[in-house]
Design a protein around this motif. Sequence first.
Motif, PDB file in Angstrom:
ATOM      1  N   PHE A   1       0.939  -1.201   0.004  1.00 40.30           N
ATOM      2  CA  PHE A   1       0.093   0.058   0.074  1.00 40.30           C
ATOM      3  C   PHE A   1       0.897   1.331   0.055  1.00 40.30           C
ATOM      4  O   PHE A   1       0.487   2.444   0.182  1.00 40.30           O
ATOM      5  CB  PHE A   1      -0.968  -0.082   1.341  1.00 40.30           C
ATOM      6  CG  PHE A   1      -1.548  -1.331   1.367  1.00 40.30           C
ATOM      7  CD1 PHE A   1      -2.780  -1.632   0.551  1.00 40.30           C
ATOM      8  CD2 PHE A   1      -1.433  -2.426   2.412  1.00 40.30           C
ATOM      9  CE1 PHE A   1      -3.272  -2.850   0.529  1.00 40.30           C
ATOM     10  CE2 PHE A   1      -2.049  -3.343   2.474  1.00 40.30           C
ATOM     11  CZ  PHE A   1      -2.846  -3.501   1.493  1.00 40.30           C
ATOM     12  N   LYS A   2       2.113   1.343  -0.035  1.00 43.39           N
ATOM     13  CA  LYS A   2       3.037   2.399   0.029  1.00 43.39           C
ATOM     14  C   LYS A   2       2.925   3.124  -1.094  1.00 43.39           C
ATOM     15  O   LYS A   2       3.103   2.830  -2.233  1.00 43.39           O
ATOM     16  CB  LYS A   2       4.586   1.598   0.306  1.00 43.39           C
ATOM     17  CG  LYS A   2       4.964   1.462   1.535  1.00 43.39           C
ATOM     18  CD  LYS A   2       6.336   2.180   1.896  1.00 43.39           C
ATOM     19  CE  LYS A   2       6.467   1.822   3.580  1.00 43.39           C
ATOM     20  NZ  LYS A   2       6.128   2.646   4.398  1.00 43.39           N
ATOM     21  N   GLY A   3       2.385   4.434  -0.949  1.00 43.61           N
ATOM     22  CA  GLY A   3       2.207   5.248  -2.046  1.00 43.61           C
ATOM     23  C   GLY A   3       0.957   5.132  -2.888  1.00 43.61           C
ATOM     24  O   GLY A   3       0.909   6.198  -3.551  1.00 43.61           O
ATOM     25  N   ALA A   4       0.146   4.136  -2.335  1.00 44.74           N
ATOM     26  CA  ALA A   4      -0.789   3.900  -3.317  1.00 44.74           C
ATOM     27  C   ALA A   4      -2.390   4.610  -2.735  1.00 44.74           C
ATOM     28  O   ALA A   4      -2.236   5.299  -1.488  1.00 44.74           O
ATOM     29  CB  ALA A   4      -1.277   2.421  -3.271  1.00 44.74           C
ATOM     30  N   TRP A   5      -3.209   4.994  -3.416  1.00 43.62           N
ATOM     31  CA  TRP A   5      -4.360   5.645  -2.767  1.00 43.62           C
ATOM     32  C   TRP A   5      -5.257   4.703  -2.281  1.00 43.62           C
ATOM     33  O   TRP A   5      -5.213   3.513  -2.565  1.00 43.62           O
ATOM     34  CB  TRP A   5      -5.308   6.168  -4.230  1.00 43.62           C
ATOM     35  CG  TRP A   5      -4.683   7.444  -4.809  1.00 43.62           C
ATOM     36  CD1 TRP A   5      -4.138   7.449  -6.071  1.00 43.62           C
ATOM     37  CD2 TRP A   5      -4.471   8.776  -4.257  1.00 43.62           C
ATOM     38  NE1 TRP A   5      -3.825   8.760  -6.429  1.00 43.62           N
ATOM     39  CE2 TRP A   5      -3.886   9.684  -5.212  1.00 43.62           C
ATOM     40  CE3 TRP A   5      -4.995   9.286  -2.959  1.00 43.62           C
ATOM     41  CZ2 TRP A   5      -3.697  10.850  -5.027  1.00 43.62           C
ATOM     42  CZ3 TRP A   5      -4.765  10.883  -2.921  1.00 43.62           C
ATOM     43  CH2 TRP A   5      -4.212  11.501  -3.786  1.00 43.62           C
ATOM     44  N   HIS A   6      -5.970   5.161  -1.225  1.00 43.01           N
ATOM     45  CA  HIS A   6      -6.731   4.494  -0.455  1.00 43.01           C
ATOM     46  C   HIS A   6      -8.133   5.324  -0.386  1.00 43.01           C
ATOM     47  O   HIS A   6      -8.069   6.312   0.072  1.00 43.01           O
ATOM     48  CB  HIS A   6      -6.547   3.931   0.921  1.00 43.01           C
ATOM     49  CG  HIS A   6      -7.402   2.988   1.561  1.00 43.01           C
ATOM     50  ND1 HIS A   6      -7.612   1.711   1.420  1.00 43.01           N
ATOM     51  CD2 HIS A   6      -8.501   3.238   2.283  1.00 43.01           C
ATOM     52  CE1 HIS A   6      -8.412   0.948   2.012  1.00 43.01           C
ATOM     53  NE2 HIS A   6      -9.197   2.205   2.578  1.00 43.01           N
ATOM     54  N   ILE A   7      -9.119   4.747  -1.170  1.00 40.90           N
ATOM     55  CA  ILE A   7     -10.564   5.651  -1.069  1.00 40.90           C
ATOM     56  C   ILE A   7     -11.427   5.095   0.060  1.00 40.90           C
ATOM     57  O   ILE A   7     -11.770   4.020   0.179  1.00 40.90           O
ATOM     58  CB  ILE A   7     -11.006   5.455  -2.513  1.00 40.90           C
ATOM     59  CG1 ILE A   7     -10.301   6.230  -3.615  1.00 40.90           C
ATOM     60  CG2 ILE A   7     -12.328   6.109  -2.662  1.00 40.90           C
ATOM     61  CD1 ILE A   7     -10.292   6.049  -5.078  1.00 40.90           C
ATOM     62  N   LEU A   8     -11.876   6.197   0.814  1.00 42.35           N
ATOM     63  CA  LEU A   8     -12.742   5.886   1.610  1.00 42.35           C
ATOM     64  C   LEU A   8     -14.246   6.314   1.294  1.00 42.35           C
ATOM     65  O   LEU A   8     -14.214   7.468   0.566  1.00 42.35           O
ATOM     66  CB  LEU A   8     -12.683   6.364   3.078  1.00 42.35           C
ATOM     67  CG  LEU A   8     -11.382   5.927   3.703  1.00 42.35           C
ATOM     68  CD1 LEU A   8     -11.019   6.701   4.883  1.00 42.35           C
ATOM     69  CD2 LEU A   8     -11.623   4.330   4.284  1.00 42.35           C
ATOM     70  N   THR A   9     -15.389   5.739   1.339  1.00 38.52           N
ATOM     71  CA  THR A   9     -16.530   6.218   0.995  1.00 38.52           C
ATOM     72  C   THR A   9     -17.414   6.247   2.038  1.00 38.52           C
ATOM     73  O   THR A   9     -18.445   5.633   1.987  1.00 38.52           O
ATOM     74  CB  THR A   9     -17.305   5.529  -0.284  1.00 38.52           C
ATOM     75  OG1 THR A   9     -17.540   3.978   0.113  1.00 38.52           O
ATOM     76  CG2 THR A   9     -16.493   5.463  -1.533  1.00 38.52           C
ATOM     77  N   PRO A  10     -17.230   7.209   3.035  1.00 38.71           N
ATOM     78  CA  PRO A  10     -17.982   7.466   4.193  1.00 38.71           C
ATOM     79  C   PRO A  10     -19.475   7.862   3.533  1.00 38.71           C
ATOM     80  O   PRO A  10     -19.976   8.686   2.687  1.00 38.71           O
ATOM     81  CB  PRO A  10     -17.371   8.549   5.068  1.00 38.71           C
ATOM     82  CG  PRO A  10     -16.506   9.081   4.152  1.00 38.71           C
ATOM     83  CD  PRO A  10     -16.201   8.187   2.914  1.00 38.71           C
TER      84      PRO A  10
ATOM     85  N   ALA B   1       2.041  11.309 -12.334  1.00 38.12           N
ATOM     86  CA  ALA B   1       0.868  11.331 -11.274  1.00 38.12           C
ATOM     87  C   ALA B   1       1.318  10.250 -10.451  1.00 38.12           C
ATOM     88  O   ALA B   1       1.114  10.512  -9.107  1.00 38.12           O
ATOM     89  CB  ALA B   1      -0.360  11.383 -11.749  1.00 38.12           C
ATOM     90  N   GLY B   2       2.030   8.967 -10.612  1.00 37.23           N
ATOM     91  CA  GLY B   2       2.238   7.931 -10.197  1.00 37.23           C
ATOM     92  C   GLY B   2       3.551   7.904  -9.773  1.00 37.23           C
ATOM     93  O   GLY B   2       4.158   6.662  -9.394  1.00 37.23           O
ATOM     94  N   GLN B   3       4.447   9.005  -9.630  1.00 38.14           N
ATOM     95  CA  GLN B   3       5.899   8.806  -9.288  1.00 38.14           C
ATOM     96  C   GLN B   3       6.208   8.051  -7.929  1.00 38.14           C
ATOM     97  O   GLN B   3       6.963   7.089  -7.931  1.00 38.14           O
ATOM     98  CB  GLN B   3       6.439  10.239  -9.108  1.00 38.14           C
ATOM     99  CG  GLN B   3       7.058  10.877 -10.468  1.00 38.14           C
ATOM    100  CD  GLN B   3       7.846   9.984 -11.302  1.00 38.14           C
ATOM    101  OE1 GLN B   3       8.551   8.957 -10.682  1.00 38.14           O
ATOM    102  NE2 GLN B   3       7.992  10.082 -12.687  1.00 38.14           N
TER     103      GLN B   3
ATOM    104  N   PHE C   1       2.023  -2.596  -9.270  1.00 38.70           N
ATOM    105  CA  PHE C   1       1.008  -3.439 -10.191  1.00 38.70           C
ATOM    106  C   PHE C   1       2.054  -4.243 -11.079  1.00 38.70           C
ATOM    107  O   PHE C   1       2.763  -4.010 -11.483  1.00 38.70           O
ATOM    108  CB  PHE C   1       0.277  -2.645 -11.142  1.00 38.70           C
ATOM    109  CG  PHE C   1      -0.963  -1.870 -10.454  1.00 38.70           C
ATOM    110  CD1 PHE C   1      -1.051  -2.028  -8.960  1.00 38.70           C
ATOM    111  CD2 PHE C   1      -1.566  -1.078 -11.219  1.00 38.70           C
ATOM    112  CE1 PHE C   1      -2.173  -1.481  -8.530  1.00 38.70           C
ATOM    113  CE2 PHE C   1      -2.831  -0.400 -10.636  1.00 38.70           C
ATOM    114  CZ  PHE C   1      -3.183  -0.617  -9.289  1.00 38.70           C
ATOM    115  N   GLY C   2       1.812  -5.681 -10.662  1.00 39.65           N
ATOM    116  CA  GLY C   2       2.504  -6.856 -11.488  1.00 39.65           C
ATOM    117  C   GLY C   2       3.845  -6.762 -10.838  1.00 39.65           C
ATOM    118  O   GLY C   2       4.672  -7.498 -11.540  1.00 39.65           O
TER     119      GLY C   2
END
Length: 313
Positions: A141-150, A293-295, A302-303
């Motif tokens: 999860f390092k540097g990845a987005w985590h989306i919350l949908t409260p 954007a994904g630097q 991925f992969g």
Amino acid sequence: MSDPIFERIAIVGAGLIGSSIARAATAYGAAGSVSLYDASDDVRARAEGLDLGNVTATLADAVQDADCVILCVPVGALAPVAKAAVAHMKPGAILTDVGSVKKQAAEALISADNGAVLIIPGHPIAGTEQSGPEAGFPTLFKGAWHILTPQDGKDAVYADAVQKLTDFWTALGAKVETMDPARHDRVLAITSHLPHLIAFNIVSTAFDMETVEEGEVVKFSAGGFRDFTRIAASDPVMWRDVFLNNKEAVLECLGRFSEDLAALQRAIRWGDGDFLMQEFTRARTIRKAVIDAGQDSGAVNFGRNQNGVKDGG
Ligand SMILES: NC(=O)C1=CN([C@@H]2O[C@H](COP(=O)(O)OP(=O)(O)OC[C@H]3O[C@@H](n4cnc5c(N)ncnc54)[C@H](O)[C@@H]3O)[C@@H](O)[C@H]2O)C=CC1
Ligand SMILES: O=C(O)C(=O)Cc1ccc(O)cc1
């Protein structure tokens, strides 16, 4: 190391994502203790040998003392699992998930609401084509987005819970953003779900052609096709559930995709090189924007396996 965000967490579903959360929560001190439950006897036995935490024989044993329960099962299994978990959770505990689709997932979790737990759906935009407890790794999860949908219109206790969950995912290395579930599903339909559908389809077409071409398709696989085979190796149950549960947004994208593909087909047929140049040149600029954007984003995961090496060579 500072205090853990949650004293005790429970993970239901000890596969790629569940086992990665278990590893990361322990490695980065985000949880004081981790308990895990999986419906599969085989997965539970394998998870026990991996030092992921306390693997329990029942769902109730895993969730009953947890401050936060994270459902890491395929989207189609969320509703019954949420219901079973809530029945044993302590009042005030947080229930979240990691499902790749959020409107259906949110409905599944909310349908289990007993008014005593705090429900906050979520989705880490990080993963690989692999599955099972052995496939997980702590840096996923390092540097990845985590989306919350409260949910809208909740009180201050709920706002505190959203903050705690944000702190937890931040401790795992993720960048957290909140989003409306329907919007999440529209965005992910084009950036993740449709690309997987295209990969499944191209590999299926190649599989059929393999017979006609007498084994030469696999033998002479070039980079482009090879990349598609990685994505198409993803878990069939998980992806069946994604498509069944994000039907509208995927069909909308697929309609536009098919129109654009037909335009390319026409340009090839009529030798319209200018059109092909225009489309391919524009695509190049998008590739650059995605890379920029994904630097430092989880997209680089991925992969790749835990050593940062491209899976499958
Ligand atoms: N694979 C990926 O790259 C990503 C997956 N996700 C989401 O994470 C979730 C889990 O996916 P993975 O970890 O990749 O799958 P996985 O197949 O590695 O693990 C799922 C686990 O859930 C267990 N399970 C299934 N039904 C269950 C039930 N009723 N009760 C308890 N355990 C049950 C299975 O036995 C399996 O061990 C899915 O909802 C998926 O959409 C989210 C981000 C990335
Ligand atoms: O391995 C890949 O290319 C992925 O796209 C991983 C992935 C799969 C599903 C998600 O919901 C998020 C990330």
